[in-house]
Write a protein that holds these residues in place. Structure first.
Motif, short mmCIF file in Angstrom:
data_model
loop_
_atom_site.label_atom_id
_atom_site.label_comp_id
_atom_site.label_asym_id
_atom_site.label_seq_id
_atom_site.Cartn_x
_atom_site.Cartn_y
_atom_site.Cartn_z
N GLY A 219 69.12 7.84 64.25
CA GLY A 219 68.18 6.74 64.10
C GLY A 219 68.56 5.47 64.81
N THR A 220 69.71 5.45 65.52
CA THR A 220 70.16 4.20 66.14
C THR A 220 70.48 4.34 67.62
OG1 THR A 220 72.44 4.67 65.49
CG2 THR A 220 71.11 3.35 63.97
N PHE A 221 71.02 5.50 68.04
CA PHE A 221 71.51 5.63 69.41
C PHE A 221 70.45 6.29 70.28
CE2 PHE A 221 74.01 8.03 72.68
CZ PHE A 221 74.51 6.92 73.34
N PRO A 222 69.87 5.53 71.23
CA PRO A 222 68.82 6.11 72.07
C PRO A 222 69.42 7.06 73.11
CG PRO A 222 69.28 3.87 72.77
CD PRO A 222 70.11 4.10 71.53
N ILE A 223 68.79 8.19 73.31
CA ILE A 223 69.27 9.18 74.27
C ILE A 223 68.08 9.81 74.98
CG2 ILE A 223 69.33 11.02 72.55
CD1 ILE A 223 71.87 10.60 75.42
N LYS A 224 68.25 10.06 76.29
CA LYS A 224 67.26 10.79 77.07
C LYS A 224 67.96 11.97 77.74
CE LYS A 224 64.14 6.90 77.98
NZ LYS A 224 63.39 6.13 79.00
N VAL A 225 67.34 13.13 77.67
CA VAL A 225 67.91 14.34 78.26
C VAL A 225 66.83 15.00 79.11
CG1 VAL A 225 69.03 16.55 77.87
CG2 VAL A 225 69.44 14.65 76.29
N MET A 226 67.16 15.22 80.40
CA MET A 226 66.25 15.93 81.31
C MET A 226 66.83 17.32 81.57
SD MET A 226 65.05 15.06 85.24
CE MET A 226 64.52 13.40 84.84
N VAL A 227 66.05 18.37 81.29
CA VAL A 227 66.50 19.74 81.53
C VAL A 227 65.90 20.25 82.82
CG1 VAL A 227 64.69 20.72 80.06
CG2 VAL A 227 66.70 22.09 80.64
N LEU A 228 66.75 20.91 83.65
CA LEU A 228 66.33 21.44 84.93
C LEU A 228 66.58 22.95 85.00
CD1 LEU A 228 67.95 18.85 87.40
CD2 LEU A 228 65.67 18.76 86.35
N GLN B 92 65.59 8.06 89.32
CA GLN B 92 65.64 6.65 89.70
C GLN B 92 64.54 5.85 89.03
OE1 GLN B 92 68.16 5.39 91.10
NE2 GLN B 92 67.34 3.30 91.03
N ASP B 93 63.38 6.44 88.83
CA ASP B 93 62.32 5.73 88.11
C ASP B 93 62.78 5.39 86.69
OD1 ASP B 93 60.66 5.89 90.29
OD2 ASP B 93 59.52 7.62 89.55
N ILE B 94 63.47 6.31 86.04
CA ILE B 94 63.98 6.07 84.69
C ILE B 94 65.02 4.97 84.70
CG2 ILE B 94 65.29 7.10 82.80
CD1 ILE B 94 63.94 9.79 83.54
N GLN B 95 65.93 5.02 85.68
CA GLN B 95 66.99 4.01 85.75
C GLN B 95 66.42 2.64 86.11
OE1 GLN B 95 71.17 6.13 86.63
NE2 GLN B 95 70.08 5.55 88.47
N SER B 96 65.42 2.62 86.97
CA SER B 96 64.83 1.33 87.35
C SER B 96 64.14 0.68 86.16
CB SER B 96 63.83 1.53 88.49
OG SER B 96 64.49 2.00 89.65
N ALA B 97 63.51 1.51 85.33
CA ALA B 97 62.83 0.97 84.15
C ALA B 97 63.82 0.50 83.10
CB ALA B 97 61.90 2.04 83.56
N ASP B 98 65.00 1.11 83.05
CA ASP B 98 66.01 0.75 82.05
C ASP B 98 67.39 0.97 82.66
OD1 ASP B 98 67.65 0.28 79.93
OD2 ASP B 98 66.88 1.92 78.66
N PRO B 99 67.98 -0.08 83.28
CA PRO B 99 69.29 0.09 83.93
C PRO B 99 70.39 0.55 82.97
CG PRO B 99 68.24 -1.95 84.63
CD PRO B 99 67.43 -1.42 83.49
N ASP B 100 70.23 0.33 81.69
CA ASP B 100 71.25 0.72 80.71
C ASP B 100 70.89 2.02 80.00
OD1 ASP B 100 72.78 -1.58 81.20
OD2 ASP B 100 71.46 -2.75 79.90
N VAL B 101 70.03 2.82 80.61
CA VAL B 101 69.55 4.03 79.95
C VAL B 101 70.69 5.01 79.70
CG1 VAL B 101 68.99 5.19 82.13
CG2 VAL B 101 67.79 5.84 80.02
#
Length: 920
Positions: free
Chosen positions: A616-625, A654-663
């Motif tokens: 509930g606190t730590f944001p995470i994004k995972v892209m599967v390829l 890069q689109d994800i990083q540009s939207a959130d540099p601290d992603v």
């Protein structure tokens, strides 16, 4: 009948076979020697493919073993009815027939021989005993005639008898009857070849009645040459006497099989040439009657049995004594050579075929393969004592200007039970010692052991347990996990039909059970498990239920969105309930690959992006390829597709990083790419943003930019682990005609964004699949397990991976469990007036404290501080905690304030003062 060309002749319809007839041809060949009938089409004027292949007319002493051999050099059988053998006396300049022998009405098969002899008791393979005597005057001839008129073939020897019994010239062509010339005659060489030049087509050589001719001139036996094994093997890829009946004497038996034995030239007679093997296999068709150490004489036809040189067919074996067995060739780090440009002999492995060898420091590069009735078959090995890895570049010989990988030529195969030893299950990573012989089958050279000792590698090897404050992200290729339901076809984004596969109910249950057991027992149920090659959401839901049944605390939820793959394999996620607010989005499903006409989908398995909050606190994004495979990588289409897919993924990152540099971003899955360039495309490098365009062929193709699209770069976490553990897959190409396989390689990766750099605490592969025997993957539930760990082994052909992360809710580079100051803001609001000399604060976007050095440079005593040193606290938070004065707020924390704080908090978190804590 008159010939249209002005000649005249009797028109004869020869009954050589059902399709032959008499045809008008040119005046030089008014009759086509039995040409095939071609009603309604142009006449066929090719000659009947029967040749006088061999003549032995003179032996020392009395001529009691004379013969003439006829060969059908054509591609179909021929009836000999109407054919006759005529013996011609050419003495005195004339040419008169002194004997005519009618041949029987038998069909001579394509490539077969018919031997006419004086005595079947003295001539091997005699088909017709009809010769009273063959003259050996100067000159004489033997001819094959049809219908009493048409000369099919003729050989003049010891000179020219004149027309029509000489082709070209017979000058210098003779069969000597001198002492020591036993079993020599006149032989057409190469066997069956006829250029109508007698003295060019035939040579004086050892007789081979009823078999292929040879050019060897002695010593000879009644059925062929007498040769040493190294002469039989030769220095090429095939025996120079293949198809010839040969005798070899007094060789040592070195190894026994179930249907034959190996023998080798005694050391005292070897030619000492490393390029010619001293060993050969003798096929007996049943248990051999000889023993190791026996000395034997062998006569038989030499054949290339699917590439293995051996005696086979009409083999006779005589034991003539006993003696020492030759010392084995030592195979090691240099033999066979690991460098293809400098092999240990002219043709690697071929030069050791059939020879006794020994391996003292063997390493298993790939576990048992499976072939039908042989469930635990050959293993890939090296004698160099180390695991062979895929390396950068194009496989040798490569392409000019690009990196070259040597191809691991030191890898070959071992078949544990080929010569009767007990069968064994042997995983990759095992070590062994062995003694045996080098054989060849299924396109590969193999060690067939007579002695074998194996130290098996342990399997499975689970990943380590996660600490309570760690978040784990895993990946596992499910190896085409299909259910037992035949779903109706669907279409993808470009209208291509998607058809699923269907397995039995037993196989589906077995596959799920193995995968679930491995997810729990080997990968330890990662918090987020990215998967590849699942058929559909229902299949993934079934797998989630299986895992949850094993361990209810896991509580996986399945996520999958159908993609474009025509075989209906897709990517998805299994997510534990400690990750909340999960949103899964498919990326790039409608993008097209424009190389083809019509266009096709760029992403067969479009990436999925998962977004959620851990605890509930730590944001995470995972892209599967799951990227396009390496199959066909030497073609432009595949190179471009792999490049365009990687470029598309890099753009999305890069689109994800540009939207959130601290992603907090992890890119994970089956990249079907190495951690370096394969020489054609650097897929992993393009995706992470770190590659050299000049090292990839694709970057030189028209319209390919090869731009670096990712900044900051991602980190490929496989590069942080021990090089000996950098593999998730072992490549096996059973039918490669060039060499064996067994190359360990990374195909499965986990890449992390810059914000996660300090939070990565580990990266491991769960060892259970790549190293395990192939047979364990294919079990459908009907076979009994051979061991207690079988349920955990070979659930897939890829090893799964687990990435370990500490959670860092405030993004200060310090895990939440060790963060003394939650909610840190970077940059911070201190100083309010300006950063003073030797004062400290987080004034820019990183986790290193900034300062203003004193005049003249330097930082006072040479201090530096990071948030890892301060346990995640900023200057502002230190001021609040210590009750420091307003000067610190205006100008930043002083040296002493920083040192006191570090000394205070380090004991609290278990780190010695002044050390670098590195995120822990």
């Amino acid at each position: 009948f008159p010939d249209p060309n002005g000649a005249s002749m009797a028109l004869i319809d020869p009954s050589l076979d059902n399709n032959a007839g008499g045809n008008w041809c040119t005046s030089s060949t008014p009759f086509g020697d039995g040409d095939r009938g071609t009603p309604g089409a142009a006449n066929d004027c090719g000659a009947v493919p029967l040749v006088i292949n061999e003549i032995d007319y003179d032996q020392p002493g009395g001529d009691t073993a004379e013969f003439v051999e006829i060969k059908n050099a054509g591609a179909s059988g021929l009836d000999l009815a109407g054919m006759e053998l005529v013996l011609v006396n050419g003495t005195g300049g004339g040419a008169s027939i002194y004997d005519t022998i009618a041949l029987p009405a038998v069909t001579l098969g394509a490539g077969d021989y018919f031997v006419v002899c004086s005595s079947a008791a003295t001539v091997a393979n005699c088909d017709l005993e009809a010769i009273s005597s063959i003259q050996n005057g100067a000159p004489d001839a033997v001819a094959l005639r049809f219908g009493g008129a048409v000369i099919v073939d003729t050989v003049s020897y010891e000179g020219d008898t004149g027309a029509p019994y000489t082709e070209g010239s017979g000058a210098g062509l003779e069969d000597s009857g001198a002492a020591g010339q036993d079993f020599r005659g006149i032989s057409r060489y190469p066997d069956g070849v006829d250029t109508d030049q007698n003295n060019a087509d035939l040579v004086n050589a050892c007789i081979t009645p009823g078999g292929a001719n040879t050019s060897f001139a002695g010593p000879c036996s009644p059925v062929g040459p007498v040769l040493e094994i190294y002469e039989i093997q030769g220095a090429g890829t095939a025996s120079p006497v293949a198809g010839v009946t040969v005798r070899t004497n007094d060789n040592a038996v070195t190894a026994l099989g179930t249907n034959g034995f190996f023998m080798q030239t005694p050391t005292s007679r070897t030619d000492g040439d490393v390029d010619t093997s001293d060993g050969i296999f003798v096929f007996t068709g049943g248990a051999p009657t000889v023993g190791v150490g026996d000395r034997v004489d062998v006569t038989g036809q030499v054949v290339e049995f699917f590439g293995l040189t051996e005696f086979s067919g009409g083999v006779s074996v005589s034991t003539v004594g006993s003696g020492p067995v030759p010392a084995p060739v030592a195979l090691d780090a240099f033999v066979p050579s690991p460098t293809p440009a400098t092999p240990s002999c002219a043709i690697e492995y071929e030069c050791y075929e059939g020879m006794l060898v020994e391996v003292a420091d063997g390493y298993v590069a790939g576990g048992n393969q499976e072939f039908g009735s042989d469930p635990f078959a050959e293993i890939h090995i090296t004698a160099a004592g180390a695991r062979p890895f895929r390396e950068p570049g194009i496989e040798f010989p490569g392409l000019p200007g690009f990196p070259v990988w040597d191809g691991n030529p030191e890898v070959f195969e071992l078949d544990p039970d080929k010569l009767g030893l007990p069968n064994q299950r042997i995983p990759a990573g095992s070590t062994f010692t062995a003694r045996g012989v080098i054989g060849f089958e299924f396109n590969h050279f193999e060690l067939w052991p007579t002695e074998l000792s194996v130290a098996p590698a342990p399997l499975p090897v689970p990943v380590r347990p996660a600490a309570p404050d760690e978040l784990t992200i895993g990946s596992l290729n499910l190896f085409r996990l299909f259910d037992d339901v035949d779903d109706p076809p669907s279409v993808n984004v470009v209208g291509a039909t998607r058809n699923d596969a269907v397995v039995s109910g037993a196989e589906y249950l077995r596959r799920r059970a193995k995968l679930a057991a491995q997810i729990v027992g080997v990968l330890r149920s990662p918090d987020i498990l990215a998967v590849q090659e699942a058929e559909k959401i229902e299949v993934l839901q079934d797998l989630a239920a299986d895992v949850n049944a094993i361990d209810p605390a896991v509580n996986y939820t399945a996520y999958l969105i159908e993609g474009n793959d025509v075989g209906t394999i897709d990517v998805g996620f299994l997510v534990r309930d400690r990750v909340q607010g999960v949103v899964v989005t498919q990326l790039g499903a409608n993008e097209l690959f424009t190389f083809d006409d019509p266009d096709s989908a760029l992403h067969d398995r479009p990436p999925l992006l998962l977004e959620g909050l851990c605890d509930g606190t730590f944001p995470i994004k995972v892209m599967v390829l799951h990227q396009r495979s390496l199959g066909g990588i030497d073609t432009e289409r595949v190179q471009r597709k792999r490049y365009e897919q990687a470029e598309s993924v890099a753009t999305k990152i890069q689109d994800i990083q540009s939207a959130d540099p601290d992603v907090n971003l992890v890119v994970v899955g089956d990249f079907n790419a190495f951690e370096f360039t394969d020489g054609y495309v650097d897929v992993a490098g393009i995706i992470k943003g770190d590659f050299v365009p000049a090292d990839s062929v694709v970057c030189g193709l028209p319209g390919v930019a090869c731009a670096d699209l990712v900044d900051p770069d991602l980190t490929d976490q496989v590069l942080a682990i021990d090089p000996g553990q950098r593999y998730s897959f072992i490549f096996r190409d059973t039918f490669n005609p060039v060499r064996s396989r067994g190359d360990s390689q990374v195909l499965d990766h986990a890449m992390t964004s810059a914000a996660l750099g300090a939070l990565v605490t580990g990266y491991e592969y769960g060892r259970a699949n790549a190293d395990a025997p192939e047979e364990l993957l294919e079990r459908d539930g009907t076979e009994p397990d051979a061991g207690p760990d079988d349920l955990f082994l070979r659930a897939s052909d890829h090893d799964g991976l687990v990435l370990y992360l500490f959670k860092d809710e405030d993004g200060d580079g310090v895990t939440d469990a060790l963060d003394v100051c939650p909610g840190t803001e970077i940059p911070e609001s201190v100083p309010t007036s300006g950063l003073g000399v030797n004062r400290w604060a987080l004034t820019d976007g990183d986790t290193a404290f900034d300062t203003t050095p004193p005049p003249g440079g330097g930082n006072g005593p040479g201090l530096s501080f990071t948030t890892q040193d301060t346990a995640g606290c900023s200057c502002e938070q230190i001021i609040d905690a210590q009750g420091l004065g307003s000067g610190h707020e205006k100008y930043g924390c002083s040296n002493s304030a920083m040192e006191e704080w570090v000394a205070l908090v380090n004991p609290l978190i278990g780190v010695s003062a002044g050390s670098s804590r590195g995120g822990r």
